[in-house]
Design a protein around this motif. Structure first.
Motif, PDB file in Angstrom:
ATOM      1  N   GLN A  98       0.814  -1.113   0.110  1.00  0.00           N
ATOM      2  CA  GLN A  98      -0.050   0.106  -0.149  1.00  0.00           C
ATOM      3  C   GLN A  98       0.911   1.089  -0.086  1.00  0.00           C
ATOM      4  OE1 GLN A  98      -2.587  -2.565   2.655  1.00  0.00           O
ATOM      5  NE2 GLN A  98      -3.186  -0.433   3.300  1.00  0.00           N
ATOM      6  N   ILE A  99       2.129   0.969   0.466  1.00  0.00           N
ATOM      7  CA  ILE A  99       3.048   2.244   0.265  1.00  0.00           C
ATOM      8  C   ILE A  99       3.057   2.626  -1.058  1.00  0.00           C
ATOM      9  CG2 ILE A  99       5.076   0.872   0.006  1.00  0.00           C
ATOM     10  CD1 ILE A  99       5.237   4.037   1.811  1.00  0.00           C
ATOM     11  N   SER A 100       2.919   1.869  -2.157  1.00  0.00           N
ATOM     12  CA  SER A 100       2.977   2.193  -3.441  1.00  0.00           C
ATOM     13  C   SER A 100       1.623   2.307  -4.097  1.00  0.00           C
ATOM     14  CB  SER A 100       3.978   1.353  -4.222  1.00  0.00           C
ATOM     15  OG  SER A 100       5.270   1.305  -3.715  1.00  0.00           O
ATOM     16  N   CYS A 101       0.607   2.684  -3.408  1.00  0.00           N
ATOM     17  CA  CYS A 101      -0.776   2.856  -3.928  1.00  0.00           C
ATOM     18  C   CYS A 101      -0.718   3.877  -4.947  1.00  0.00           C
ATOM     19  CB  CYS A 101      -1.820   2.818  -2.823  1.00  0.00           C
ATOM     20  SG  CYS A 101      -3.371   3.488  -3.423  1.00  0.00           S
ATOM     21  N   THR A 102      -1.367   3.651  -6.078  1.00  0.00           N
ATOM     22  CA  THR A 102      -1.397   4.375  -7.280  1.00  0.00           C
ATOM     23  C   THR A 102      -2.917   5.104  -7.253  1.00  0.00           C
ATOM     24  OG1 THR A 102      -1.910   2.528  -8.925  1.00  0.00           O
ATOM     25  CG2 THR A 102       0.178   3.342  -8.671  1.00  0.00           C
ATOM     26  N   GLY A 103      -3.659   4.720  -6.539  1.00  0.00           N
ATOM     27  CA  GLY A 103      -5.106   5.473  -6.344  1.00  0.00           C
ATOM     28  C   GLY A 103      -5.101   6.701  -5.657  1.00  0.00           C
ATOM     29  N   ALA A 104      -6.213   7.566  -5.999  1.00  0.00           N
ATOM     30  CA  ALA A 104      -6.521   8.722  -5.554  1.00  0.00           C
ATOM     31  C   ALA A 104      -6.761   9.000  -4.202  1.00  0.00           C
ATOM     32  CB  ALA A 104      -7.477   9.385  -6.149  1.00  0.00           C
ATOM     33  N   SER A 105      -7.080   7.916  -3.578  1.00  0.00           N
ATOM     34  CA  SER A 105      -7.520   7.729  -2.236  1.00  0.00           C
ATOM     35  C   SER A 105      -6.379   7.323  -1.082  1.00  0.00           C
ATOM     36  CB  SER A 105      -8.683   6.959  -1.783  1.00  0.00           C
ATOM     37  OG  SER A 105      -8.189   5.488  -2.264  1.00  0.00           O
ATOM     38  N   ARG A 106      -5.131   6.940  -1.738  1.00  0.00           N
ATOM     39  CA  ARG A 106      -3.951   6.977  -1.012  1.00  0.00           C
ATOM     40  C   ARG A 106      -3.859   7.881   0.006  1.00  0.00           C
ATOM     41  NH1 ARG A 106       1.412   8.180   0.037  1.00  0.00           N
ATOM     42  NH2 ARG A 106       2.948   6.307   0.296  1.00  0.00           N
ATOM     43  N   ALA A 107      -3.604   7.598   1.319  1.00  0.00           N
ATOM     44  CA  ALA A 107      -3.343   8.641   2.478  1.00  0.00           C
ATOM     45  C   ALA A 107      -2.484   7.744   3.382  1.00  0.00           C
ATOM     46  CB  ALA A 107      -4.692   8.955   2.998  1.00  0.00           C
ATOM     47  N   SER A 108      -1.396   8.414   3.905  1.00  0.00           N
ATOM     48  CA  SER A 108      -0.546   8.283   4.983  1.00  0.00           C
ATOM     49  C   SER A 108      -1.003   8.689   6.247  1.00  0.00           C
ATOM     50  CB  SER A 108       0.971   8.688   4.715  1.00  0.00           C
ATOM     51  OG  SER A 108       1.731   8.229   5.737  1.00  0.00           O
ATOM     52  N   TYR A 109      -1.104   7.752   7.251  1.00  0.00           N
ATOM     53  CA  TYR A 109      -1.273   8.325   8.645  1.00  0.00           C
ATOM     54  C   TYR A 109      -0.164   9.422   9.343  1.00  0.00           C
ATOM     55  CZ  TYR A 109      -4.603   4.121   9.034  1.00  0.00           C
ATOM     56  OH  TYR A 109      -5.448   3.181   8.868  1.00  0.00           O
ATOM     57  N   GLY A 110      -0.729  10.336   9.716  1.00  0.00           N
ATOM     58  CA  GLY A 110       0.190  11.233  10.025  1.00  0.00           C
ATOM     59  C   GLY A 110       0.700  12.414   9.028  1.00  0.00           C
ATOM     60  N   TRP A 111       0.409  12.184   7.881  1.00  0.00           N
ATOM     61  CA  TRP A 111       0.520  13.041   6.552  1.00  0.00           C
ATOM     62  C   TRP A 111      -0.653  13.583   6.157  1.00  0.00           C
ATOM     63  CZ3 TRP A 111       5.761  13.371   4.205  1.00  0.00           C
ATOM     64  CH2 TRP A 111       6.766  12.799   5.116  1.00  0.00           C
ATOM     65  N   GLN A 112      -1.435  12.531   5.769  1.00  0.00           N
ATOM     66  CA  GLN A 112      -2.700  13.039   4.936  1.00  0.00           C
ATOM     67  C   GLN A 112      -3.944  12.782   5.759  1.00  0.00           C
ATOM     68  OE1 GLN A 112      -0.769  10.951   2.709  1.00  0.00           O
ATOM     69  NE2 GLN A 112       0.541  12.910   2.385  1.00  0.00           N
ATOM     70  N   ARG A 113      -3.757  11.788   6.976  1.00  0.00           N
ATOM     71  CA  ARG A 113      -4.788  11.384   7.808  1.00  0.00           C
ATOM     72  C   ARG A 113      -4.499  11.391   8.934  1.00  0.00           C
ATOM     73  NH1 ARG A 113      -7.883   6.012   6.401  1.00  0.00           N
ATOM     74  NH2 ARG A 113      -8.270   6.208   8.517  1.00  0.00           N
ATOM     75  N   ASP A 114      -5.215  11.667  10.236  1.00  0.00           N
ATOM     76  CA  ASP A 114      -4.797  11.738  11.302  1.00  0.00           C
ATOM     77  C   ASP A 114      -3.900  10.349  11.644  1.00  0.00           C
ATOM     78  OD1 ASP A 114      -5.686  14.282  12.028  1.00  0.00           O
ATOM     79  OD2 ASP A 114      -7.626  13.139  12.786  1.00  0.00           O
ATOM     80  N   GLY A 115      -2.817  10.715  12.375  1.00  0.00           N
ATOM     81  CA  GLY A 115      -1.876   9.743  12.919  1.00  0.00           C
ATOM     82  C   GLY A 115      -1.841   9.414  14.271  1.00  0.00           C
ATOM     83  N   GLY A 116      -0.857   8.664  14.616  1.00  0.00           N
ATOM     84  CA  GLY A 116      -0.786   7.850  16.014  1.00  0.00           C
ATOM     85  C   GLY A 116      -0.052   8.833  16.921  1.00  0.00           C
ATOM     86  N   ASN A 117       0.289  10.095  16.946  1.00  0.00           N
ATOM     87  CA  ASN A 117       0.612  10.738  18.013  1.00  0.00           C
ATOM     88  C   ASN A 117      -0.539  11.403  18.816  1.00  0.00           C
ATOM     89  OD1 ASN A 117       3.438  10.175  17.396  1.00  0.00           O
ATOM     90  ND2 ASN A 117       3.689  12.107  16.504  1.00  0.00           N
ATOM     91  N   ALA A 118      -1.405  10.695  19.618  1.00  0.00           N
ATOM     92  CA  ALA A 118      -2.575  10.839  20.044  1.00  0.00           C
ATOM     93  C   ALA A 118      -2.906   9.743  21.092  1.00  0.00           C
ATOM     94  CB  ALA A 118      -3.605  10.809  18.844  1.00  0.00           C
ATOM     95  N   ASP A 119      -3.839  10.031  21.735  1.00  0.00           N
ATOM     96  CA  ASP A 119      -4.366   9.121  22.727  1.00  0.00           C
ATOM     97  C   ASP A 119      -5.214   8.132  22.089  1.00  0.00           C
ATOM     98  OD1 ASP A 119      -3.653  10.063  25.349  1.00  0.00           O
ATOM     99  OD2 ASP A 119      -5.041  11.717  24.893  1.00  0.00           O
ATOM    100  N   TYR A 120      -5.848   8.305  20.784  1.00  0.00           N
ATOM    101  CA  TYR A 120      -6.569   7.485  20.055  1.00  0.00           C
ATOM    102  C   TYR A 120      -6.364   7.755  18.625  1.00  0.00           C
ATOM    103  CZ  TYR A 120      -9.472   6.494  24.285  1.00  0.00           C
ATOM    104  OH  TYR A 120      -9.870   6.175  25.621  1.00  0.00           O
ATOM    105  N   ILE A 121      -6.503   6.652  17.768  1.00  0.00           N
ATOM    106  CA  ILE A 121      -6.275   6.809  16.189  1.00  0.00           C
ATOM    107  C   ILE A 121      -7.308   5.814  15.619  1.00  0.00           C
ATOM    108  CG2 ILE A 121      -4.581   5.088  16.203  1.00  0.00           C
ATOM    109  CD1 ILE A 121      -3.282   6.189  13.750  1.00  0.00           C
ATOM    110  N   LEU A 122      -8.025   6.383  14.333  1.00  0.00           N
ATOM    111  CA  LEU A 122      -9.015   5.837  13.619  1.00  0.00           C
ATOM    112  C   LEU A 122      -8.260   5.158  12.541  1.00  0.00           C
ATOM    113  CD1 LEU A 122     -11.931   5.411  13.348  1.00  0.00           C
ATOM    114  CD2 LEU A 122     -12.002   7.261  11.573  1.00  0.00           C
ATOM    115  N   VAL A 123      -8.540   3.976  12.380  1.00  0.00           N
ATOM    116  CA  VAL A 123      -7.609   3.049  11.460  1.00  0.00           C
ATOM    117  C   VAL A 123      -8.523   2.247  10.189  1.00  0.00           C
ATOM    118  CG1 VAL A 123      -5.573   3.141  12.691  1.00  0.00           C
ATOM    119  CG2 VAL A 123      -7.109   1.149  12.760  1.00  0.00           C
ATOM    120  N   GLU A 124      -8.082   2.041   9.262  1.00  0.00           N
ATOM    121  CA  GLU A 124      -8.784   0.888   8.344  1.00  0.00           C
ATOM    122  C   GLU A 124      -8.245  -0.479   8.881  1.00  0.00           C
ATOM    123  OE1 GLU A 124     -10.787   2.296   6.386  1.00  0.00           O
ATOM    124  OE2 GLU A 124     -10.220   4.390   6.851  1.00  0.00           O
ATOM    125  N   GLU A 125      -9.147  -1.235   8.909  1.00  0.00           N
ATOM    126  CA  GLU A 125      -8.934  -2.651   9.382  1.00  0.00           C
ATOM    127  C   GLU A 125      -7.774  -3.297   8.498  1.00  0.00           C
ATOM    128  OE1 GLU A 125     -10.926  -6.777  10.346  1.00  0.00           O
ATOM    129  OE2 GLU A 125     -11.754  -5.689   8.744  1.00  0.00           O
TER     130      GLU A 125
END
Length: 362
Positions: free
Chosen positions: A116-143
Motif C-alpha cells: 500500500q506504500i506504492s498505492c496508485t489510487g487517488a484515495s491513498r493517504a498516509s497516517y500522520g501526513w494526509q490523515r490523522d496519525g498515531g501521536n494521540a491518545d486514540y487513532i482511527l484506522v482502516e482494518e
C-alpha cells in the motif's frame, strides 16, 4: 482484562512547521465501516517527519505543495482496539495491533500485493501526513492496515515494526541475507540498528556497522548487535581486514547520503548484493570497476508490504529479538515537543511517545 469508557475528547500532536510540536484537544473519532478505533500504546517519531514536516512543510515524492495536510502526526503507532465499525472481520475489541502506515485504495496492483506504500489510487493517504496519525491518545484506522501484535512483543516493539524495522526487513529480504553472508550496515540511526538486529536474526555470520557520529557509534556498540563498528575515516581498510580482503557479500545503506551509498557499494564483495533504503540525496558511482567488473546487484526498496510486516513480527518472536532495545528515549504524549527536539537533534537511538497507562491492564 477490563473495559474502559471512551472519552469524548483526546490529545493530538500537530507540527506547525517551525520546529515545534503542539498538543491540542480534539474529538475522539468514531469508527465507520471497516474501521477500528485504537487506544494508542506507543508511537514512534520517524526521521522523515523531521525532514518533511517538523522543520518546515515540504513536498514529498515529487508531489507539488506540502505533503503534510495539517493532521495529527505520527505514522508509527501500535495499540489496542477499543471499538470496531460495521463490517470489520479480522479484529475485535481488545486485540493488540500494529498499524501499517499507508491506507491504500485496495484496488490497484500494488495494494493487491500488499504494498500500500506504492498505492496508485487517488484515495491513498498516509497516517500522520494526509490523515490523522498515531501521536494521540486514540487513532482511527482502516482494518486493512492492521497487523496482529504478538503477545510476546510490547507496544513499543510494535511501533518500531510499523516503519523502521519494516523498511530494514524489506531491504534485507531483497538481499536474501543468510548464514553465508557478511552484512555491512551503513548509517547507524534507528533503521540501521534495525537492519543489524534483523540481519542477526536472518543468520548473517558477521555484521559490520559504519557511522560517522562517534556518539551514535558508541550507542550502537553498547547494543551488542555488531561484530565491529567503524567511522568514515578509511572504512574500506577496516572492512577489508575484517572480511579477508573480499568485502561484504551483502551491504545496506540506511544513511540516505551520497557518501553512505558509495561506502555500501565500494565495500561490497564480488558478486555482492547492495540494498538502498535511505531516503533522499543522490547516488554517484564509478561504473566499470565498481559495478560491472564486480558483478554487483543493486536493490532499492521503499518500506515493505503488509504481509511481510506481519511475517517480520512473527520472526522477531521466533528470533527472541525485541525492537525496543534500540529506543533511547520514551516520553509521554504531553512532552511531544521535547520528544521531537530529541529526535531532531544529535540523538542516539529511537525516540518514542508512550501511553500514560498500561493498556493491557486497563
Amino acid at each position: 482484562m477490563g473495559s474502559t469508557a471512551i472519552p469524548a475528547t483526546m490529545r493530538g500532536v500537530y507540527l506547525p512547521g517551525d520546529s515545534t510540536a503542539v498538543v491540542r484537544e480534539i474529538p475522539v473519532p468514531e469508527p465507520g465501516p471497516g474501521q477500528l478505533l485504537l487506544r494508542v500504546g506507543a508511537s514512534g517519531i520517524c526521521g522523515s517527519d523531521i525532514g518533511y514536516i517538523y522543520r518546515e512543510h515540504k513536498s514529498h515524492r515529487g508531489v507539488d505543495g506540502p505533503a503534510y495536510q495539517g493532521v495529527v502526526t505520527g505514522h508509527e503507532p501500535s495499540g489496542r482496539v477499543v471499538a470496531a465499525g460495521p463490517g470489520v472481520r479480522q479484529f475485535g475489541v481488545g486485540d493488540r495491533v500494529i498499524v501499517y502506515h499507508i491506507a491504500g485504495c485496495m484496488n490497484c496492483d500494488n495494494c493487491r500485493r500488499g504494498y500500500q506504500i506504492s498505492c496508485t489510487g487517488a484515495s491513498r493517504a498516509s497516517y500522520g501526513w494526509q490523515r490523522d496519525g498515531g501521536n494521540a491518545d486514540y487513532i482511527l484506522v482502516e482494518e486493512t492496515t492492521c497487523i496482529r501484535l504478538p503477545d510476546e512483543l510490547s507496544y513499543v516493539d510494535g511501533a518500531l515494526i510499523a516503519c523502521g524495522f519494516g523498511t530494514a526487513y524489506e531491504g534485507l529480504r531483497r538481499l536474501a541475507v543468510s548464514g553465508e553472508d557478511d552484512l555491512l550496515v551503513v548509517g547507524l540511526g534507528p533503521v540501521g540498528l534495525a537492519a543489524a538486529m534483523i540481519g542477526r536474526g536472518m543468520g548473517a555470520r558477521r555484521i559490520i556497522g559504519v557511522e560517522p557520529s562517534e556518539q551514535r557509534r558508541s550507542w550502537a556498540e553498547g547494543l551488542d548487535l555488531f561484530d565491529a563498528t567503524v567511522g568514515v575515516e578509511a572504512p574500506g581498510e577496516v572492512i577489508a581486514d575484517l572480511t579477508g580482503g573480499r568485502g561484504a557479500s551483502t551491504t545496506i545503506d540506511c544513511s540516505g547520503s551520497r557518501a553512505g551509498r558509495s561506502t555500501a557499494i565500494e565495500n561490497a564483495a564480488e558478486w555482492g548484493r547492495v540494498s538502498l533504503v535511505g531516503e533522499g540525496g543522490t547516488l554517484e558511482t564509478e561504473v566499470s570497476d565498481t559495478l560491472l567488473h564486480k558483478q554487483l546487484t543493486l536493490f532499492a526498496s521503499w518500506v515493505t508490504s503488509v504481509p511481510a510486516m506481519a511475517q517480520l513480527a512473527d520472526n522477531l518472536v521466533r528470533w527472541g529479538s525485541r525492537p525496543e532495545k534500540i529506543v533511547s528515549d520514551r516520553l509521554p504524549l504531553a512532552e511531544a515537543d521535547a520528544a521531537y527536539r530529541m529526535a531532531a537533534g544529535a540523538g542516539t537511538g529511537k525516540v518514542v511517545l508512550v501511553a500514560d497507562t498500561d493498556l493491557d491492564a486497563s
